[in-house]
Design an enzyme around this catalytic site. Sequence first.
Site, PDB file in Angstrom:
ATOM      1  N   PHE A  12       0.815  -1.223   0.000  1.00 40.26           N
ATOM      2  CA  PHE A  12       0.000   0.000   0.000  1.00 40.26           C
ATOM      3  C   PHE A  12       0.850   1.276   0.000  1.00 40.26           C
ATOM      4  N   ILE A  13       1.622   1.478   1.067  1.00 37.55           N
ATOM      5  CA  ILE A  13       2.342   2.764   1.159  1.00 37.55           C
ATOM      6  C   ILE A  13       3.496   2.792   0.161  1.00 37.55           C
ATOM      7  N   LEU A  37       6.206 -10.206  -2.789  1.00 37.13           N
ATOM      8  CA  LEU A  37       4.798 -10.366  -3.180  1.00 37.13           C
ATOM      9  C   LEU A  37       4.074 -11.366  -2.274  1.00 37.13           C
ATOM     10  N   ALA A  85       7.323  -5.233   5.172  1.00 35.77           N
ATOM     11  CA  ALA A  85       6.995  -5.738   6.509  1.00 35.77           C
ATOM     12  C   ALA A  85       5.698  -6.504   6.438  1.00 35.77           C
ATOM     13  N   SER A  87       2.275  -6.188   8.084  1.00 38.56           N
ATOM     14  CA  SER A  87       1.775  -4.906   8.606  1.00 38.56           C
ATOM     15  C   SER A  87       0.440  -4.969   9.351  1.00 38.56           C
ATOM     16  N   THR A 136       6.267   2.732  12.750  1.00 35.25           N
ATOM     17  CA  THR A 136       4.889   3.039  13.142  1.00 35.25           C
ATOM     18  C   THR A 136       4.800   3.707  14.508  1.00 35.25           C
ATOM     19  N   ASP A 137       3.723   4.457  14.724  1.00 33.54           N
ATOM     20  CA  ASP A 137       3.497   5.057  16.051  1.00 33.54           C
ATOM     21  C   ASP A 137       3.108   3.999  17.090  1.00 33.54           C
ATOM     22  N   GLU A 138       2.734   2.786  16.620  1.00 29.94           N
ATOM     23  CA  GLU A 138       2.310   1.741  17.568  1.00 29.94           C
ATOM     24  C   GLU A 138       3.440   1.310  18.496  1.00 29.94           C
ATOM     25  N   TYR A 163       2.764  -7.431  16.305  1.00 33.39           N
ATOM     26  CA  TYR A 163       3.188  -6.555  15.196  1.00 33.39           C
ATOM     27  C   TYR A 163       4.042  -5.400  15.724  1.00 33.39           C
ATOM     28  N   LYS A 167       7.995  -4.382  15.127  1.00 34.81           N
ATOM     29  CA  LYS A 167       8.447  -3.097  14.544  1.00 34.81           C
ATOM     30  C   LYS A 167       9.379  -2.379  15.536  1.00 34.81           C
ATOM     31  N   ASP A 297     -13.950  -7.681  20.664  1.00 34.46           N
ATOM     32  CA  ASP A 297     -12.849  -6.719  20.563  1.00 34.46           C
ATOM     33  C   ASP A 297     -11.542  -7.407  20.145  1.00 34.46           C
ATOM     34  N   ARG A 298     -10.639  -6.622  19.559  1.00 36.65           N
ATOM     35  CA  ARG A 298      -9.276  -7.113  19.282  1.00 36.65           C
ATOM     36  C   ARG A 298      -8.583  -7.354  20.614  1.00 36.65           C
ATOM     37  N   GLY A 300      -5.975  -7.051  23.385  1.00 39.90           N
ATOM     38  CA  GLY A 300      -4.965  -6.022  23.685  1.00 39.90           C
ATOM     39  C   GLY A 300      -5.149  -4.739  22.872  1.00 39.90           C
TER      40      GLY A 300
HETATM   41  P1  NAD Z   1       1.508  -3.632   3.216  1.00 42.96           P
HETATM   42  O1  NAD Z   1       1.209  -4.849   4.025  1.00 42.96           O
HETATM   43  O2  NAD Z   1       0.442  -3.052   2.363  1.00 42.96           O
HETATM   44  O3  NAD Z   1       2.746  -3.919   2.260  1.00 42.96           O
HETATM   45  C1  NAD Z   1       3.874  -4.620   2.689  1.00 42.96           C
HETATM   46  C2  NAD Z   1       4.692  -5.015   1.463  1.00 42.96           C
HETATM   47  O4  NAD Z   1       5.874  -5.691   1.904  1.00 42.96           O
HETATM   48  C3  NAD Z   1       3.952  -5.971   0.515  1.00 42.96           C
HETATM   49  O5  NAD Z   1       4.105  -5.558  -0.815  1.00 42.96           O
HETATM   50  C4  NAD Z   1       4.638  -7.305   0.766  1.00 42.96           C
HETATM   51  O6  NAD Z   1       4.622  -8.168  -0.360  1.00 42.96           O
HETATM   52  C5  NAD Z   1       6.046  -6.864   1.121  1.00 42.96           C
HETATM   53  N1  NAD Z   1       6.747  -7.864   1.917  1.00 42.96           N
HETATM   54  C6  NAD Z   1       6.293  -8.516   3.021  1.00 42.96           C
HETATM   55  N2  NAD Z   1       7.206  -9.405   3.453  1.00 42.96           N
HETATM   56  C7  NAD Z   1       8.274  -9.297   2.615  1.00 42.96           C
HETATM   57  C8  NAD Z   1       9.528  -9.935   2.559  1.00 42.96           C
HETATM   58  N3  NAD Z   1       9.873 -10.880   3.435  1.00 42.96           N
HETATM   59  N4  NAD Z   1      10.391  -9.577   1.577  1.00 42.96           N
HETATM   60  C9  NAD Z   1      10.050  -8.645   0.663  1.00 42.96           C
HETATM   61  N5  NAD Z   1       8.864  -8.006   0.672  1.00 42.96           N
HETATM   62  C10 NAD Z   1       7.984  -8.326   1.644  1.00 42.96           C
HETATM   63  O7  NAD Z   1       2.065  -2.577   4.250  1.00 42.96           O
HETATM   64  P2  NAD Z   1       1.892  -0.988   4.280  1.00 42.96           P
HETATM   65  O8  NAD Z   1       0.632  -0.660   4.957  1.00 42.96           O
HETATM   66  O9  NAD Z   1       2.179  -0.441   2.931  1.00 42.96           O
HETATM   67  O10 NAD Z   1       3.084  -0.609   5.276  1.00 42.96           O
HETATM   68  C11 NAD Z   1       4.395  -0.355   4.786  1.00 42.96           C
HETATM   69  C12 NAD Z   1       5.304  -0.048   5.952  1.00 42.96           C
HETATM   70  O11 NAD Z   1       4.815   1.071   6.675  1.00 42.96           O
HETATM   71  C13 NAD Z   1       5.420  -1.186   6.972  1.00 42.96           C
HETATM   72  O12 NAD Z   1       6.749  -1.249   7.404  1.00 42.96           O
HETATM   73  C14 NAD Z   1       4.500  -0.780   8.096  1.00 42.96           C
HETATM   74  O13 NAD Z   1       4.928  -1.305   9.325  1.00 42.96           O
HETATM   75  C15 NAD Z   1       4.640   0.742   8.051  1.00 42.96           C
HETATM   76  N6  NAD Z   1       3.484   1.489   8.532  1.00 42.96           N
HETATM   77  C16 NAD Z   1       2.247   1.305   7.970  1.00 42.96           C
HETATM   78  C17 NAD Z   1       1.173   2.097   8.406  1.00 42.96           C
HETATM   79  C18 NAD Z   1      -0.212   1.949   7.817  1.00 42.96           C
HETATM   80  O14 NAD Z   1      -1.126   2.637   8.285  1.00 42.96           O
HETATM   81  N7  NAD Z   1      -0.429   1.132   6.796  1.00 42.96           N
HETATM   82  C19 NAD Z   1       1.374   3.049   9.410  1.00 42.96           C
HETATM   83  C20 NAD Z   1       2.638   3.160   9.993  1.00 42.96           C
HETATM   84  C21 NAD Z   1       3.702   2.407   9.517  1.00 42.96           C
HETATM   85  O1  DAU Z   2      -0.837   3.303  13.719  1.00 39.77           O
HETATM   86  C1  DAU Z   2      -0.156   2.803  12.605  1.00 39.77           C
HETATM   87  C2  DAU Z   2      -0.643   1.403  12.268  1.00 39.77           C
HETATM   88  O2  DAU Z   2      -1.925   1.548  11.681  1.00 39.77           O
HETATM   89  C3  DAU Z   2       0.301   0.672  11.310  1.00 39.77           C
HETATM   90  O3  DAU Z   2       1.532   0.486  11.916  1.00 39.77           O
HETATM   91  C4  DAU Z   2      -0.297  -0.671  10.895  1.00 39.77           C
HETATM   92  O4  DAU Z   2       0.543  -1.276   9.918  1.00 39.77           O
HETATM   93  C5  DAU Z   2      -1.660  -0.429  10.295  1.00 39.77           C
HETATM   94  O5  DAU Z   2      -2.279  -1.653   9.969  1.00 39.77           O
HETATM   95  C6  DAU Z   2      -2.542   0.361  11.266  1.00 39.77           C
HETATM   96  O6  DAU Z   2      -2.868  -0.460  12.431  1.00 39.77           O
HETATM   97  P1  DAU Z   2      -4.329  -0.454  13.099  1.00 39.77           P
HETATM   98  O7  DAU Z   2      -4.488  -1.697  13.854  1.00 39.77           O
HETATM   99  O8  DAU Z   2      -4.574   0.830  13.812  1.00 39.77           O
HETATM  100  O9  DAU Z   2      -5.227  -0.438  11.738  1.00 39.77           O
HETATM  101  P2  DAU Z   2      -6.537  -1.256  11.332  1.00 39.77           P
HETATM  102  O10 DAU Z   2      -7.019  -0.656  10.051  1.00 39.77           O
HETATM  103  O11 DAU Z   2      -6.335  -2.723  11.400  1.00 39.77           O
HETATM  104  O12 DAU Z   2      -7.565  -0.866  12.488  1.00 39.77           O
HETATM  105  C7  DAU Z   2      -7.909   0.501  12.735  1.00 39.77           C
HETATM  106  C8  DAU Z   2      -8.860   0.521  13.942  1.00 39.77           C
HETATM  107  O13 DAU Z   2     -10.126  -0.065  13.531  1.00 39.77           O
HETATM  108  C9  DAU Z   2      -8.389  -0.314  15.109  1.00 39.77           C
HETATM  109  O14 DAU Z   2      -8.767   0.345  16.311  1.00 39.77           O
HETATM  110  C10 DAU Z   2      -9.154  -1.633  14.991  1.00 39.77           C
HETATM  111  C11 DAU Z   2     -10.451  -1.206  14.335  1.00 39.77           C
HETATM  112  N1  DAU Z   2     -11.083  -2.203  13.428  1.00 39.77           N
HETATM  113  C12 DAU Z   2     -10.325  -2.742  12.445  1.00 39.77           C
HETATM  114  C13 DAU Z   2     -10.858  -3.666  11.563  1.00 39.77           C
HETATM  115  C14 DAU Z   2     -10.011  -4.302  10.470  1.00 39.77           C
HETATM  116  C15 DAU Z   2     -12.436  -2.521  13.550  1.00 39.77           C
HETATM  117  O15 DAU Z   2     -13.145  -1.986  14.437  1.00 39.77           O
HETATM  118  N2  DAU Z   2     -12.976  -3.409  12.675  1.00 39.77           N
HETATM  119  C16 DAU Z   2     -12.244  -4.038  11.695  1.00 39.77           C
HETATM  120  O16 DAU Z   2     -12.805  -4.886  10.961  1.00 39.77           O
END
Ligand code: NAD
Ligand code: DAU
Length: 361
Positions: A12-13, A37, A85, A87, A136-138, A163, A167, A297-298, A300
């Site tokens: 995604f990112i 992939l 990663a 994610s 990540t901020d997590e 997760y 990280k 709930d999730r 933790g």
């Molecule tokens: P994503 O899951 O959409 O994409 C991850 C990508 O990494 C995929 O294309 C996957 O194929 C690749 N990948 C996974 N394992 C691999 C491996 N062993 N070798 C090579 N490639 C591999 O993730 P995203 O949401 O785009 O997040 C990207 C980065 O940003 C991550 O490091 C995540 O921790 C961080 N991040 C994401 C968010 C968010 O909101 N999505 C927020 C904060 C930080």
């Molecule tokens: O804060 C940054 C993080 O944000 C990244 O590091 C992670 O890679 C990214 O996946 C994201 O984590 P969250 O757990 O916050 O995102 P998610 O979209 O899974 O969930 C957002 C919120 O919504 C969370 O409080 C859980 C809730 N949720 C999520 C899903 C998938 C629901 O209530 N229902 C759902 O079906």
Amino acid sequence: MRTYLVTGGAGFIGSNYIHYMFRKYDNEIRIINVDVLTYAGNLENLKDIEDRDNYTFIRADITDKDAIQKIFDENDIDRVVHFAAESHVDRSIKNPEVFVKTNVLGTAVMLNCAKAAWELPDGSFKEGKKFLHVSTDEVYGSLPDDGTSYFYETTPYSPHSPYSASKASSDMLVKAYIDTYKFPANITNCSNNYGPYQFPEKLIPLIINNALQGKKLPVYGNGMNIRDWLYVDDHAKGIDMVQEKGKLGETYNIGGHNEKRNIEIIHIILDTLKEMLPENDPRRANVSEDLITYVEDRKGHDIRYAIAPDKIKAEIGWEPETMFAEGIKKTIAWFFEHEDWMKNVTSGDYQKYYESMYNNR
Ligand code: NAD
Ligand code: DAU
């Protein structure tokens, strides 16, 4: 010409970042995208740029040190931007091991290969080489629901999910390389991203997709948890600006100043869908508040995340530009225009995942 090695660029990112970089720098840079992939990596995300002469895709696993070493041996890499990663928090709760392997070992391999390629005989590093670790901020844990406390770069690490623990470990490795070897790196810790190409296991694309199909909208717990939403293009710009203007060795938090409760997000999406769907679109009939379903709930579940992006604003001049009302419209418009993308990623394995994750919820 500067060469970027982007890991996880089919996710995604990463894919949004690659698009951003080509829009900004066009033919002034070269990008090598290394991605194994997994279920989350999708080359469709890069279809419109795959024929560029200054873009190369290499399918490789970041935990495979021979494969990564070979890429450094064969290319003069100037910048590493490390996104790859596992994610998704829910998947980490079910299956933590792959998170440790990819996020911790994978980061160690990337650091080691970059160090070997960039280090000079006297232990210093070649001019201009930089490694940016996307985190990540997590890692900072959870904030109280007080609307006044924030994560800063100085906030102690306190990860809760497998997760975020993985990280946090990867961040510590980067910090260890900075402290031990003076390795030229930065870390960015950002809040929840949303926008085009986001895999529908994450809240926003999942709710958009389910609402359009008249499927239940699963809300974990009471829906009051808070996340700080950042439009993905703003994040891509922040990463580029940290690379250009950041002080080596420093961490920068990147946040959206867009705190919302999960239930608010769901109502905004429903309202925006109703506003944007044409009168004669049959999906209008599906979009309804009645779909909202409170589920188990999730484990933790962190209460609140919120970043004060003061340091990146003061030192680098970055601040979030896209307000949520605007970003969510752009995101929904993108999903309307890419129905096939959604159909492709939600077929097959994703169906199985969805059933196993939500069936007993
Ligand atoms: P994503 O899951 O959409 O994409 C991850 C990508 O990494 C995929 O294309 C996957 O194929 C690749 N990948 C996974 N394992 C691999 C491996 N062993 N070798 C090579 N490639 C591999 O993730 P995203 O949401 O785009 O997040 C990207 C980065 O940003 C991550 O490091 C995540 O921790 C961080 N991040 C994401 C968010 C968010 O909101 N999505 C927020 C904060 C930080
Ligand atoms: O804060 C940054 C993080 O944000 C990244 O590091 C992670 O890679 C990214 O996946 C994201 O984590 P969250 O757990 O916050 O995102 P998610 O979209 O899974 O969930 C957002 C919120 O919504 C969370 O409080 C859980 C809730 N949720 C999520 C899903 C998938 C629901 O209530 N229902 C759902 O079906």
